[in-house]
Structures are given as structure tokens and as C-alpha cells.
Design a protein around this motif. Structure first.
Motif, PDB file in Angstrom:
ATOM      1  N   MET A  82     -41.912  22.506  23.464  1.00  9.43           N
ATOM      2  CA  MET A  82     -41.153  23.375  24.371  1.00  9.43           C
ATOM      3  C   MET A  82     -40.515  22.575  25.507  1.00  9.43           C
ATOM      4  SD  MET A  82     -41.269  26.208  22.903  1.00  9.43           S
ATOM      5  CE  MET A  82     -40.428  27.240  24.076  1.00  9.43           C
ATOM      6  N   VAL A  83     -41.234  21.568  26.030  1.00 13.75           N
ATOM      7  CA  VAL A  83     -40.684  20.730  27.110  1.00 13.75           C
ATOM      8  C   VAL A  83     -39.487  19.939  26.600  1.00 13.75           C
ATOM      9  CG1 VAL A  83     -41.166  18.736  28.602  1.00 13.75           C
ATOM     10  CG2 VAL A  83     -42.818  20.605  28.453  1.00 13.75           C
ATOM     11  N   MET A  84     -39.575  19.422  25.369  1.00 11.92           N
ATOM     12  CA  MET A  84     -38.441  18.667  24.804  1.00 11.92           C
ATOM     13  C   MET A  84     -37.221  19.558  24.628  1.00 11.92           C
ATOM     14  SD  MET A  84     -40.435  16.192  22.187  1.00 11.92           S
ATOM     15  CE  MET A  84     -39.113  15.746  21.138  1.00 11.92           C
ATOM     16  N   LEU A  85     -37.442  20.775  24.120  1.00  6.64           N
ATOM     17  CA  LEU A  85     -36.312  21.699  23.936  1.00  6.64           C
ATOM     18  C   LEU A  85     -35.699  22.067  25.289  1.00  6.64           C
ATOM     19  CD1 LEU A  85     -37.800  24.076  21.210  1.00  6.64           C
ATOM     20  CD2 LEU A  85     -35.921  22.464  20.902  1.00  6.64           C
ATOM     21  N   GLU A  86     -36.542  22.241  26.290  1.00  4.99           N
ATOM     22  CA  GLU A  86     -36.082  22.662  27.617  1.00  4.99           C
ATOM     23  C   GLU A  86     -35.316  21.548  28.328  1.00  4.99           C
ATOM     24  OE1 GLU A  86     -35.771  25.756  30.437  1.00  4.99           O
ATOM     25  OE2 GLU A  86     -36.437  25.806  28.367  1.00  4.99           O
ATOM     26  N   THR A  87     -35.618  20.266  28.015  1.00  3.82           N
ATOM     27  CA  THR A  87     -34.946  19.160  28.711  1.00  3.82           C
ATOM     28  C   THR A  87     -33.736  18.624  27.950  1.00  3.82           C
ATOM     29  OG1 THR A  87     -36.570  17.613  27.760  1.00  3.82           O
ATOM     30  CG2 THR A  87     -36.989  18.395  30.004  1.00  3.82           C
ATOM     31  N   ARG A  88     -33.294  19.352  26.926  1.00  2.48           N
ATOM     32  CA  ARG A  88     -32.025  18.984  26.282  1.00  2.48           C
ATOM     33  C   ARG A  88     -30.898  19.158  27.306  1.00  2.48           C
ATOM     34  NH1 ARG A  88     -30.868  19.821  20.618  1.00  2.48           N
ATOM     35  NH2 ARG A  88     -28.988  20.849  21.348  1.00  2.48           N
ATOM     36  N   LEU A  89     -29.907  18.295  27.254  1.00  2.00           N
ATOM     37  CA  LEU A  89     -28.841  18.324  28.261  1.00  2.00           C
ATOM     38  C   LEU A  89     -28.101  19.658  28.281  1.00  2.00           C
ATOM     39  CD1 LEU A  89     -27.273  16.821  30.447  1.00  2.00           C
ATOM     40  CD2 LEU A  89     -25.837  15.841  28.679  1.00  2.00           C
ATOM     41  N   ASP A  90     -27.790  20.230  27.083  1.00  2.00           N
ATOM     42  CA  ASP A  90     -27.063  21.511  27.075  1.00  2.00           C
ATOM     43  C   ASP A  90     -27.891  22.614  27.731  1.00  2.00           C
ATOM     44  OD1 ASP A  90     -28.873  21.645  24.969  1.00  2.00           O
ATOM     45  OD2 ASP A  90     -27.427  22.298  23.467  1.00  2.00           O
ATOM     46  N   ASN A  91     -29.208  22.604  27.522  1.00  2.00           N
ATOM     47  CA  ASN A  91     -30.062  23.617  28.147  1.00  2.00           C
ATOM     48  C   ASN A  91     -30.128  23.434  29.660  1.00  2.00           C
ATOM     49  OD1 ASN A  91     -32.143  25.822  27.944  1.00  2.00           O
ATOM     50  ND2 ASN A  91     -33.334  24.223  28.914  1.00  2.00           N
ATOM     51  N   VAL A  92     -30.187  22.166  30.111  1.00  2.00           N
ATOM     52  CA  VAL A  92     -30.262  21.898  31.555  1.00  2.00           C
ATOM     53  C   VAL A  92     -28.982  22.365  32.245  1.00  2.00           C
ATOM     54  CG1 VAL A  92     -30.407  20.071  33.292  1.00  2.00           C
ATOM     55  CG2 VAL A  92     -31.944  20.043  31.341  1.00  2.00           C
ATOM     56  N   ILE A  93     -27.829  22.140  31.615  1.00  2.00           N
ATOM     57  CA  ILE A  93     -26.538  22.604  32.170  1.00  2.00           C
ATOM     58  C   ILE A  93     -26.574  24.131  32.310  1.00  2.00           C
ATOM     59  CG2 ILE A  93     -24.051  22.850  31.668  1.00  2.00           C
ATOM     60  CD1 ILE A  93     -24.697  20.031  32.536  1.00  2.00           C
ATOM     61  N   PHE A  94     -27.111  24.806  31.283  1.00  2.00           N
ATOM     62  CA  PHE A  94     -27.239  26.269  31.314  1.00  2.00           C
ATOM     63  C   PHE A  94     -28.180  26.706  32.429  1.00  2.00           C
ATOM     64  CE2 PHE A  94     -29.954  29.839  29.787  1.00  2.00           C
ATOM     65  CZ  PHE A  94     -29.014  30.857  29.871  1.00  2.00           C
ATOM     66  N   THR A 101     -23.658  30.579  28.909  1.00  2.00           N
ATOM     67  CA  THR A 101     -24.597  30.606  27.777  1.00  2.00           C
ATOM     68  C   THR A 101     -24.888  29.169  27.350  1.00  2.00           C
ATOM     69  OG1 THR A 101     -22.823  30.627  26.138  1.00  2.00           O
ATOM     70  CG2 THR A 101     -23.608  32.779  26.893  1.00  2.00           C
ATOM     71  N   ARG A 102     -25.905  29.005  26.510  1.00  2.00           N
ATOM     72  CA  ARG A 102     -26.223  27.657  26.020  1.00  2.00           C
ATOM     73  C   ARG A 102     -25.112  27.135  25.110  1.00  2.00           C
ATOM     74  NH1 ARG A 102     -31.247  29.992  26.365  1.00  2.00           N
ATOM     75  NH2 ARG A 102     -32.719  28.849  27.670  1.00  2.00           N
ATOM     76  N   ILE A 123     -23.506  14.145  24.389  1.00  2.00           N
ATOM     77  CA  ILE A 123     -24.469  14.495  23.349  1.00  2.00           C
ATOM     78  C   ILE A 123     -25.316  15.660  23.859  1.00  2.00           C
ATOM     79  CG2 ILE A 123     -26.383  13.628  21.944  1.00  2.00           C
ATOM     80  CD1 ILE A 123     -25.217  10.768  22.645  1.00  2.00           C
ATOM     81  N   PRO A 124     -25.109  16.867  23.315  1.00  2.00           N
ATOM     82  CA  PRO A 124     -25.846  18.043  23.809  1.00  2.00           C
ATOM     83  C   PRO A 124     -27.366  17.901  23.702  1.00  2.00           C
ATOM     84  CG  PRO A 124     -24.047  18.729  22.389  1.00  2.00           C
ATOM     85  CD  PRO A 124     -24.134  17.235  22.286  1.00  2.00           C
ATOM     86  N   SER A 125     -27.843  17.119  22.716  1.00  2.00           N
ATOM     87  CA  SER A 125     -29.287  17.004  22.514  1.00  2.00           C
ATOM     88  C   SER A 125     -29.908  15.870  23.337  1.00  2.00           C
ATOM     89  CB  SER A 125     -29.587  16.770  21.034  1.00  2.00           C
ATOM     90  OG  SER A 125     -28.978  15.566  20.613  1.00  2.00           O
ATOM     91  N   TYR A 126     -29.122  15.230  24.185  1.00  2.00           N
ATOM     92  CA  TYR A 126     -29.629  14.152  25.044  1.00  2.00           C
ATOM     93  C   TYR A 126     -30.780  14.687  25.889  1.00  2.00           C
ATOM     94  CZ  TYR A 126     -29.575  10.619  28.790  1.00  2.00           C
ATOM     95  OH  TYR A 126     -29.926   9.653  29.692  1.00  2.00           O
ATOM     96  N   LEU A 127     -31.920  13.986  25.881  1.00  2.00           N
ATOM     97  CA  LEU A 127     -33.079  14.458  26.636  1.00  2.00           C
ATOM     98  C   LEU A 127     -33.056  13.850  28.033  1.00  2.00           C
ATOM     99  CD1 LEU A 127     -35.938  14.306  23.958  1.00  2.00           C
ATOM    100  CD2 LEU A 127     -34.640  16.285  24.704  1.00  2.00           C
ATOM    101  N   VAL A 128     -33.013  14.693  29.051  1.00  2.00           N
ATOM    102  CA  VAL A 128     -32.993  14.205  30.435  1.00  2.00           C
ATOM    103  C   VAL A 128     -34.419  13.881  30.878  1.00  2.00           C
ATOM    104  CG1 VAL A 128     -30.912  15.453  31.067  1.00  2.00           C
ATOM    105  CG2 VAL A 128     -33.115  16.540  31.405  1.00  2.00           C
ATOM    106  N   LYS A 129     -34.517  13.017  31.883  1.00  2.00           N
ATOM    107  CA  LYS A 129     -35.827  12.610  32.405  1.00  2.00           C
ATOM    108  C   LYS A 129     -35.933  13.014  33.870  1.00  2.00           C
ATOM    109  CE  LYS A 129     -34.757   8.382  30.952  1.00  2.00           C
ATOM    110  NZ  LYS A 129     -33.630   8.738  30.135  1.00  2.00           N
ATOM    111  N   ALA A 130     -37.146  12.997  34.383  1.00  2.00           N
ATOM    112  CA  ALA A 130     -37.351  13.311  35.798  1.00  2.00           C
ATOM    113  C   ALA A 130     -36.597  12.285  36.642  1.00  2.00           C
ATOM    114  CB  ALA A 130     -38.839  13.275  36.118  1.00  2.00           C
TER     115      ALA A 130
END
Length: 197
Positions: A82-94, A101-102, A123-130
Motif C-alpha cells: 500500500m505504501v508503494m502504491l501511495e508513493t507513485r508519482l501520479d498518486n502524489v500529484i493527485f 483524478t489519478r 514516469i507515472p510509476s516513479y516512486l518518490v522518497k521522503a
């Protein structure tokens, strides 16, 4: 590239999901006619997986890859997923309120409007970090599109793990989200049970 073209409200109805989780304010007037059959254990597990995939806009193969990665990480597999899905770049922009929308967030990333730590990422699936800072490119900031988006998303709550400056279209990841900070109606334990068969 594979795209899911099922009408959104129809899919929400079949999964028993409120469209508000997708950033859509519409309500479907039609009720789903379901036979009063008891759903099997496998059916429940599959529905949770489909819900997670649908909410985050991830297809089966990448979703399975996220699961494999989450398994190898320390801690609970379901929470990691769930944390990985939530930190996808497209989700963070949303989540920051820079898209309605996503799907729209995904398009904004695809069109190279997003800078992560000053570098363009498409890349929408890029995982952002703290500690990552995210902003919309200077060139795109003045466009009518973002004025319209901010009008709609202005009152939306930004999760506490993010810091949003909507006037300047900038955001910051303060920390990775804990599971209780993710307000998605998915029981990740059922997904883990499904994949560990």
C-alpha cells in the motif's frame, strides 16, 4: 500500452466502491442487481485486488511486481504494498491537489509538466522518497488548466505526510505514509492471501 477502458462508474458499482476515492464527484443512480449469493473467500480476495488496481490505475503485471518487491522489503507485505502504491508519482500529484483524478495526474506526468527535485520526470510509476520536492514546471504553471484544477481541488484535504503549496504548485514529501494515513478502502491482507496461494 494497455489501457483499462471500462466505464468508471460501472466499475465502481461492480466493486462496491465510492467514486469519491477516484476524485470523481458523480454518483451513479443505478443500483447493482446482485443475486443474494454468498461470495467465496477467493472472490473476496480477488475483489480487494481489483479494487486496489482500479483505484491506483495499475494493471496486473506491474501490480504483481509491486507485490514481489513488497514481499522482499522488511515489515508487513500488505503495508509495504500500500505504501508503494501511495508513493507513485501520479498518486502524489493527485494527493497534492494538482490534478482532479489519478488519470489526470498520470497525464500531467506523461506530458512532462512535473519536476522532482528540479529534474523533469515523466514516469507515472516513479516512486518518490521522503524529502523529495515536487513541482509543476514554470512554463505550465500559468496555464488555464491548473487554474481550473485548483478551483476544484482547493478544498481537498492533503494528507499529513505531504506538504502542499497550491499557489506555487509545489509540494514536499515529509515522510513515507504509515498505513493508517492511507484512506483507501482496501483490505491488503486479502491481497496478500490471494498472492501467497
Amino acid at each position: 500500452m494497455a489501457v483499462n477502458r471500462v466505464p468508471v462508474l460501472k466499475r465502481c458499482r461492480s466493486l462496491g466502491l465510492d467514486p469519491i476515492y477516484l476524485g470523481i464527484d458523480k454518483k451513479s443512480n443505478r443500483e447493482l442487481k446482485r443475486a443474494n449469493r454468498k461470495m467465496s473467500e477467493y472472490g473476496l480476495q480477488l475483489r480487494e485486488k481489483q479494487k486496489a488496481k482500479f483505484i491506483y490505475g495499475v494493471l496486473e503485471k506491474p501490480f504483481r511486481n509491486y507485490y514481489k518487491k513488497a514481499e522482499k522489503m522488511p515489515g508487513m507485505t500488505g503495508t509495504n504494498l500500500m505504501v508503494m502504491l501511495e508513493t507513485r508519482l501520479d498518486n502524489v500529484i493527485f494527493r497534492l491537489g494538482f490534478a482532479r483524478t489519478r488519470k489526470e495526474a498520470r497525464q500531467i506526468v506523461d506530458h512532462k509538466h512535473v519536476l522532482v527535485n528540479g529534474k523533469c520526470v515523466n514516469i507515472p510509476s516513479y516512486l518518490v522518497k521522503a524529502g523529495d520536492s515536487i513541482e509543476i514546471k514554470e512554463k505550465a504553471k500559468g496555464s488555464q488548466r491548473y487554474k481550473d484544477i485548483l478551483e476544484v481541488t482547493g478544498g481537498r484535504l492533503v494528507p499529513e505526510w505531504l506538504e502542499s503549496d497550491q499557489e506555487n504548485l509545489k509540494g514536499m514529501i515529509k515522510e513515507l505514509p504509515a498505513r493508517d494515513a492511507i484512506d483507501v478502502p482496501v483490505d491488503e491482507m486479502l491481497i496478500v492471501e490471494l498472492y501467497s496461494k
